[in-house]
Structure formats: structure tokens, C-alpha cells
Scaffold this active site. Structure first.
Site, PDB file in Angstrom:
ATOM      1  N   CYS A 273       6.859   5.836   5.171  1.00 64.97           N
ATOM      2  CA  CYS A 273       8.065   5.880   5.991  1.00 64.97           C
ATOM      3  C   CYS A 273       8.844   4.575   5.871  1.00 64.97           C
ATOM      4  CB  CYS A 273       7.725   6.091   7.469  1.00 64.97           C
ATOM      5  SG  CYS A 273       6.976   7.683   7.828  1.00 64.97           S
TER       6      CYS A 273
ATOM      7  N   TYR B  19       3.697  -1.604  -5.428  1.00 62.56           N
ATOM      8  CA  TYR B  19       4.401  -0.350  -5.691  1.00 62.56           C
ATOM      9  C   TYR B  19       5.467   0.016  -4.661  1.00 62.56           C
ATOM     10  CZ  TYR B  19       5.077   4.726  -6.063  1.00 62.56           C
ATOM     11  OH  TYR B  19       5.624   5.970  -6.171  1.00 62.56           O
TER      12      TYR B  19
ATOM     13  N   GLY C 287      10.614   7.215   1.598  1.00 66.05           N
ATOM     14  CA  GLY C 287      10.368   8.567   2.071  1.00 66.05           C
ATOM     15  C   GLY C 287      11.548   9.460   1.781  1.00 66.05           C
TER      16      GLY C 287
ATOM     17  N   ASN D 174       6.307   3.845  11.302  1.00 67.32           N
ATOM     18  CA  ASN D 174       5.776   3.807   9.934  1.00 67.32           C
ATOM     19  C   ASN D 174       4.326   3.390  10.008  1.00 67.32           C
ATOM     20  OD1 ASN D 174       5.298   3.464   7.164  1.00 67.32           O
ATOM     21  ND2 ASN D 174       6.042   1.361   7.208  1.00 67.32           N
ATOM     22  N   GLY D 175       3.440   4.194   9.439  1.00 68.25           N
ATOM     23  CA  GLY D 175       2.035   3.831   9.434  1.00 68.25           C
ATOM     24  C   GLY D 175       1.137   5.018   9.683  1.00 68.25           C
TER      25      GLY D 175
END
Length: 466
Positions: A9, A254, A38, A112-113
């Protein structure tokens, strides 16, 4: 592509001293910059003098938000936005920001997570009468915060209390009728940064979002910190700071955009360092170094500069196919690799090629790419990976699957090389990861199995129905 790790996210939040339509436009542009984190759904929530309006749906940012939708969101002093990648099939109910109205007001949350105790929290809340409409950890977090808000004097105090119960990785922006808050988990696994633009205060998963709207990076939100912004200014709550922390190393390898700066380190330079380390420790005689678009390009440049082997473009990428372009059968997926990537035959024919990529997950796509290079006439193909082998799953928001799906599990490097059909294969050594990250504290659990938080007893990633 079909064999790569995926982001989870991206979050964004903005606070303006005055009500303005620019908070909507800033959020839209910032989400565009965070789209790489995302592509399954997105959303924006706007606070106009305590009234929160929102729109969220499945799809990419430019497809979801046309001019009419943005105009309908109107103006306000605050806004939060979100882009989602989920491990399972997405539903509109999973899209964020999540907007909740309760007895003490309203709240919008973008997260996010991943929580490692999500199942336990959900069961506990359901026994108290909570009803859930999605498979999102964000919904669980919102219930925990609201339950605490019923017994506290402020939303920030409720968040502090909630953090005592939340176990896992999380960066989130929370908007109440009067305040905007940025929250980062005590281990600092997921990134979150603060910026400034004139009188506006902004928060984002990555600094590239600030660049897109002309904001200036101020600092990273510290692990465990809650930053509160309201009419009285900016203040910090640090009751959960000071624990052992470590950023997910894949932000450098990445996930993050190369033009982002995370924890004071340029992502581009970190990836170049990884490529240089590969060249130092795993040299090979070759004619050209190429990167696998897009995640391997920076490391390939570092390998080329360190080795003295010319850097070249080996693939042409079709940029009209998103990262979530997935087809149901293996044959269709194999054909789709050729649609998404095409070898530049003139660059590799008759040459000894060093192919640099960020990782190998299951290995199927990597084998296809090696085969494509050989079909284009490459004389030799030497694969260099700018991270160690994946040996363990991730429970903290990066979609790395269970051990039995990882090609490196119970296989030697030579066995993997045979499966890929490469002439040689080498990975980045574990001890160089910390140098790559500029000496910063990092989480390397997917390589080492040394988890910063105890993993869940039951793997519920992607679904609470298990």
C-alpha cells in the site's frame, strides 16, 4: 510480474491551515506518484470543517478519479489518500481510506502494513458485537481505535492506547474532524515521511510523493511516533518510541521508487551499491550488463560501473500493462511475459550477457526471461540477484509466499541455476545488505528467518476466512 514480490500500500495525508480545493488535487497527484505501491484500488477522503466526504473504488488512480469525482469531493483543510495492493482478490469494501462515524465524531484511516495478531483482534472484537465488511487490517485497527476513543479524552490518546494492542507493521494517516495524525509502528518496518509545502504539512509513504506536488521533505516519522497536526501546530507523541527497529529492506531493494529517499538513504544509490557489491564478489567475463525492468535497472548500472562491462538496454517494456496484469493459466502467463517484455535482439545477440534482477520468488518468470535471451541469440546468460535468496515468508506487508512456494527453499544455488537455465547464478551476500542500506537498521526476516516480531501461529495472510 507473475513471479515477483508485490507491494502492499501507499498512504498520503495533507493538512492545510485554510480550507482549499488544493488538498484534493495534492492528494490525487501524490497518489499518482505512489501508484507503484498498489494498483488494485485507491481512494481519497476530504475533511471540510469536520464533515468527511470520500470516494474509493477498484482501479488505478487516473481511472478512478475523473474531474467530476474530484469536483464532488470539494474542498477542505485536510485529506488522506490510499493506493492498495492486496494479496487476495480485491473487493471494493477493501479499498481505503476507511471512513467511520461513531458516537464521538468521525475518522478516516489509510493504512500500509500487516498485523500479525489480526485474527485474535478480530475474534475479540466480534465477540463484543463488532461487524466487519472487509478483509482489511485497516478495519480492525479502526475498531480498536474507536473502542479506545470511547474512554479517552482525545483521538491521539486513543491511538496511543490502540498501539499497545496492535502487533505488526503499520504506517498510517488518521484524520479526525479537527486533526491529522501520522502513525508509525514501533519497529519502523514500513516507511512514513513528513514534508512541508508553504503552510501545509504533508505525510507520505515515500518522498517521491512530495516531489510530485512541490513539497519539501522535512524528516521521517520515527518508529513508534505519532505526529499530530491541528490549528495549534505540530506536536509529537513518543510513548512508543525507543524499541528495537528495522525498516523492511525491500524498500531499498524493490518496493520504493528509485527517486525516493528513505531514512536518509537514496533508494537509487542503495540499489547501485548492491550491484557494485555483486560485481565485486561475483565477477564474470561478459560483453554487456542489462537489468530486468524496472526493478533491476539501478543495480545493473552499479554492476556495470564497478565491473567495467558496458551497460545496455536488453528489454523493451510495454508500459501499458500494469503490475497486476494476471491471467488464469500458466500458458497464458507465459505468453503474457512476451507481451510485457520483449528482448532487444540487436543488443544481446552473440553476446555474453549479465542479467541483473532484484529477486527470484518462484522462479518461473526468471526461467522464461533467461529463455527469451537465449532465443534472441545471447551466447551466455549470467544471472545476478541484488538480494539474498528468499527462504522465509513475510508477515509484515510484503507478499512473499510460504516456504514451499519459494524456489530457494531446500535448493542449492546450482540447483536453482539449472532450473533457470542460466550459465551462472549469484545472489547478494547477507552481510552486504546492511552496507547497501547505508548501515541503517533493517528487517531481513525473509532471508534470515529472524523476525522482529513473533510471527502468527496461523498464516492468515490475504484472508480471515481460514
Amino acid at each position: 510480474m507473475f513471479d515477483q514480490i508485490h507491494e502492499e500500500c501507499g498512504v498520503f495525508g495533507v493538512y492545510s491551515p485554510e480550507s482549499t480545493t488544493s488538498v484534493v488535487g495534492d492528494t490525487y497527484m501524490a497518489l499518482y506518484a505512489l501508484q507503484h505501491r498498489g494498483q488494485q484500488s485507491c481512494g481519497i477522503a476530504v475533511n471540510d470543517d469536520g464533515i468527511i466526504r470520500s470516494y474509493r473504488d477498484l482501479g488505478l488512480v487516473p481511472d478512478t478519479f475523473n474531474q467530476r469525482v474530484l469536483s464532488d469531493l470539494g474542498s477542505g483543510r485536510m485529506a488522506v489518500g490510499h493506493v492498495l495492493y492486496g494479496a487476495s482478490n480485491p473487493e471494493r469494501a477493501d479499498a481505503q481510506p476507511l471512513v467511520v462515524r461513531h458516537i464521538k465524531g468521525s475518522m478516516a484511516l489509510a493504512f500500509n502494513g500487516a498485523l500479525v495478531n489480526a485474527l485474535e483482534l478480530k475474534e475479540e472484537l466480534e465477540l463484543k458485537g463488532a461487524i466487519f465488511h472487509s478483509n482489511s487490517d485497516a478495519e480492525i485497527i479502526s475498531h480498536v481505535i474507536i473502542n479506545e476513543r470511547l474512554h479517552t479524552n482525545s483521538i491521539e490518546e486513543a491511538i496511543e492506547k490502540a498501539m499497545d494492542k496492535l502487533k505488526g507493521a503499520y504506517s498510517m494517516v488518521v484524520m479526525s474532524p479537527q486533526k491529522l495524525m501520522a502513525v508509525r509502528d514501533p519497529q519502523g518496518i514500513r516507511p512514513l515521511a513528513m514534508g512541508k509545502m508553504g503552510g501545509e504539512i504533508v505525510f507520505a509513504s515515500e518522498s517521491c510523493a512530495f516531489d510530485s506536488i512541490g513539497a519539501k521533505f522535512v524528516r521521517d516519522v520515527r518508529p513508534g511516533e505519532i505526529i499530530v497536526v491541528d490549528r495549534s501546530g505540530v506536536r509529537s507523541l513518543e510513548s512508543h518510541c525507543g524499541q528495537k527497529s528495522g525498516l523492511c529492506v525491500f524498500e531499498y531493494v524493490y518496493t520504493a521508487r528509485p527517486d525516493s529517499v528513505i531514512e536518509g538513504e537514496s533508494v537509487h544509490m542503495a540499489r547501485k551499491r548492491a550491484g557494485a557489491f555483486l560485481a565485486q564478489e561475483h565477477p564474470v567475463e561478459a560483453d554487456i550488463v542489462i537489468g530486468s525492468p524496472d526493478s533491476g535497472l539501478d543495480a545493473a548500472l552499479g554492476y556495470a560501473e564497478e565491473s567495467g562491462i558496458p551497460y545496455g538496454i536488453g528489454f523493451i517494456k510495454n508500459r501499458y500493462i500494469g503490475r497486476t496484469f494476471i491471467l488464469p493459466t500458466q500458458k497464458e502467463r507465459e505468453r503474457a511475459v512476451h507481451i510485457k517484455l520483449n528482448v532487444l535482439e540487436a543488443a544481446v545477440k552473440g553476446k555474453r550477457v549479465v542479467l541483473v534482477d532484484d529477486s527470484i520468488v518462484r522462479g518461473t518468470t526468471s526461467a522464461l526471461i533467461v529463455g527469451m535471451l537465449r532465443d534472441a541469440g545471447a551466447k551466455e546468460v549470467h544471472v545476478r540477484i541484488s538480494a539474498p535468496p528468499f527462504l522465509h515468508p513475510c508477515y509484515f506487508g510484503t507478499d512473499i509466499p510460504s516456504e514451499d512456494q519459494l524456489i530457494a527453499h531446500n535448493r542449492t544455488v546450482e540447483e536453482i541455476r539449472d532450473l533457470l537455465g542460466a550459465d551462472s547464478l549469484s545472489y547478494l551476500e547477507m552481510d552486504r545488505l546492511y552496507e547497501m542500506a547505508g548501515g541503517k537498521a533493517i528487517c531481513t526476516a525473509c532471508f534470515s528467518g529472524d523476525y522482529p516480531i513473533e510471527p502468527p501461529k496461523e498464516d492468515i495472510r490475504g484472508s480471515y476466512e481460514k
